[in-house]
Design a protein around this motif. Structure first.
Motif, short mmCIF file in Angstrom:
data_model
loop_
_atom_site.label_atom_id
_atom_site.label_comp_id
_atom_site.label_asym_id
_atom_site.label_seq_id
_atom_site.Cartn_x
_atom_site.Cartn_y
_atom_site.Cartn_z
N VAL A 113 0.88 -1.16 -0.20
CA VAL A 113 -0.01 0.07 -0.21
C VAL A 113 1.01 1.22 -0.02
CG1 VAL A 113 -1.72 1.04 1.28
CG2 VAL A 113 -1.56 -1.08 1.36
N GLY A 114 0.71 2.32 -0.70
CA GLY A 114 1.20 3.61 -0.95
C GLY A 114 2.57 3.43 -1.82
N SER A 115 2.71 2.56 -2.64
CA SER A 115 3.80 2.58 -3.53
C SER A 115 3.59 3.58 -4.72
CB SER A 115 3.74 1.13 -4.24
OG SER A 115 2.75 0.80 -5.06
N ASN A 116 4.48 3.60 -5.42
CA ASN A 116 4.28 4.61 -6.54
C ASN A 116 4.19 4.19 -7.70
OD1 ASN A 116 4.91 7.47 -7.38
ND2 ASN A 116 6.93 7.08 -8.37
N VAL A 117 2.95 3.18 -7.70
CA VAL A 117 2.82 2.51 -8.88
C VAL A 117 1.11 2.75 -9.22
CG1 VAL A 117 2.47 -0.03 -9.80
CG2 VAL A 117 4.66 0.72 -8.62
N ALA A 118 0.82 2.79 -10.61
CA ALA A 118 -0.63 3.04 -11.04
C ALA A 118 -1.15 1.70 -11.46
CB ALA A 118 -0.48 4.04 -12.21
N GLY A 119 -2.25 1.52 -11.08
CA GLY A 119 -2.89 0.25 -11.53
C GLY A 119 -3.64 0.60 -12.87
N GLY A 120 -4.52 -0.45 -13.09
CA GLY A 120 -5.29 -0.57 -14.37
C GLY A 120 -6.09 0.77 -14.62
N ARG A 124 -3.30 5.13 -7.86
CA ARG A 124 -2.26 4.45 -7.04
C ARG A 124 -2.70 3.18 -6.78
NH1 ARG A 124 1.87 6.61 -4.20
NH2 ARG A 124 0.75 8.66 -4.05
N GLU A 125 -1.82 1.95 -6.98
CA GLU A 125 -2.71 0.55 -6.80
C GLU A 125 -2.28 -0.09 -5.42
OE1 GLU A 125 -4.78 -1.42 -6.98
OE2 GLU A 125 -4.60 -2.40 -9.10
N VAL A 126 -3.07 -1.11 -4.81
CA VAL A 126 -3.01 -1.88 -3.79
C VAL A 126 -2.61 -3.04 -4.40
CG1 VAL A 126 -4.06 -2.77 -1.69
CG2 VAL A 126 -4.52 -0.51 -2.56
N VAL A 127 -1.24 -3.57 -3.99
CA VAL A 127 -0.76 -4.75 -4.71
C VAL A 127 -0.57 -5.85 -3.98
CG1 VAL A 127 1.27 -5.49 -6.39
CG2 VAL A 127 0.83 -2.86 -6.20
N PRO A 128 -1.30 -7.26 -4.39
CA PRO A 128 -1.27 -8.12 -3.57
C PRO A 128 -0.16 -9.26 -3.93
CG PRO A 128 -2.91 -8.38 -5.36
CD PRO A 128 -2.27 -7.04 -5.46
N PHE A 129 0.34 -10.03 -2.93
CA PHE A 129 1.28 -11.02 -3.01
C PHE A 129 1.05 -12.11 -2.17
CE2 PHE A 129 3.53 -6.88 -4.26
CZ PHE A 129 4.11 -7.32 -5.54
N SER A 130 1.49 -13.26 -2.68
CA SER A 130 1.46 -14.52 -1.82
C SER A 130 2.50 -14.37 -1.04
CB SER A 130 1.25 -15.72 -2.53
OG SER A 130 2.07 -16.04 -3.55
N SER A 131 3.70 -14.16 -1.37
CA SER A 131 5.09 -14.20 -0.76
C SER A 131 5.31 -12.73 0.04
CB SER A 131 5.96 -14.64 -1.53
OG SER A 131 7.43 -14.21 -1.22
N PRO A 132 5.30 -12.80 1.27
CA PRO A 132 5.82 -11.41 1.82
C PRO A 132 7.33 -11.14 1.38
CG PRO A 132 4.96 -12.94 3.45
CD PRO A 132 4.78 -13.77 2.26
N GLY A 144 6.26 1.99 -0.31
CA GLY A 144 5.02 1.48 0.16
C GLY A 144 5.15 0.93 1.27
N SER A 145 4.30 0.22 1.89
CA SER A 145 4.42 -0.57 3.11
C SER A 145 3.43 -2.05 2.87
CB SER A 145 3.93 0.25 4.21
OG SER A 145 2.55 0.69 4.33
N ALA A 146 3.74 -3.06 3.53
CA ALA A 146 3.20 -4.14 3.52
C ALA A 146 2.15 -4.43 4.50
CB ALA A 146 4.22 -5.46 3.50
#
Length: 171
Positions: A113-120, A124-132, A144-146
């Motif tokens: 959350v809070g990264s410098n990345v644009a989503g679709g 600003r996107e909230v980016v999900p990962f299975s791997s921390p 951003g932060s996890a």
């Protein structure tokens, strides 16, 4: 009479267990439309989301995870939520191709959350990962932060979108 009552209780218990079972994620198809804007999801980069509602045969798809989380935080819904899935960016080929079947349960994902990345949709996107560890590597590159789904602040998904921000689009 005791046997009939016992049989009825067992049958009722089985029905409750079936109702509580979450539906499986649905693969994205080329004609899937985003819930809020009704635009074709395949035309948008970045991770996606899907929400399953009780009594609805197909999930609601979202072209941007930020929009999906906003829907979750909204009090206005047509039915109870039975499952929520997000694109697993740990398994995605790349940002432009987030995958059609690499879904993970949203409550098990680590979100950046809070990264410098644009989503679709350009926000600003909230980016999900299975791997921390993958989330940490993403943070090292884009900031951003996890956070778990439950800790994503309302301000990240419900506030106005500043389209003047200079956001990146990962490779």
């Amino acid at each position: 009479m005791k046997h009939l009552t016992l049989i009825a209780l067992i049958a009722l218990s089985a029905c409750k267990e079936e109702a509580a079972e979450a539906p499986d994620p649905v693969d994205l198809t080329p004609d899937a439309l985003s819930f809020f804007c009704q635009m074709n999801i395949a035309e948008h980069v970045g991770p996606k989301g899907q929400i399953h509602l009780e009594g609805y045969p197909a999930p609601l798809f979202f072209a941007q995870v930020r929009d999906m989380v906003a829907y979750l935080k909204s009090p206005e819904r047509d039915a109870e939520i039975t499952a929520v899935y997000v694109s697993d960016m740990s398994a995605a080929p790349n940002w432009r191709q987030p995958g059609i079947s690499n879904w993970i349960a949203a409550d098990s994902a680590t979100f950046v959350v809070g990264s410098n990345v644009a989503g679709g949709m350009g926000a600003r996107e909230v980016v999900p990962f299975s791997s921390p560890a993958d989330a940490t590597a993403f943070i090292d590159q884009y900031g951003g932060s996890a956070l778990p789904l439950s800790d994503i602040p309302d301000t990240e998904v419900l506030g106005p979108v500043d389209l003047n921000l200079q956001l990146e689009t990962p490779a």
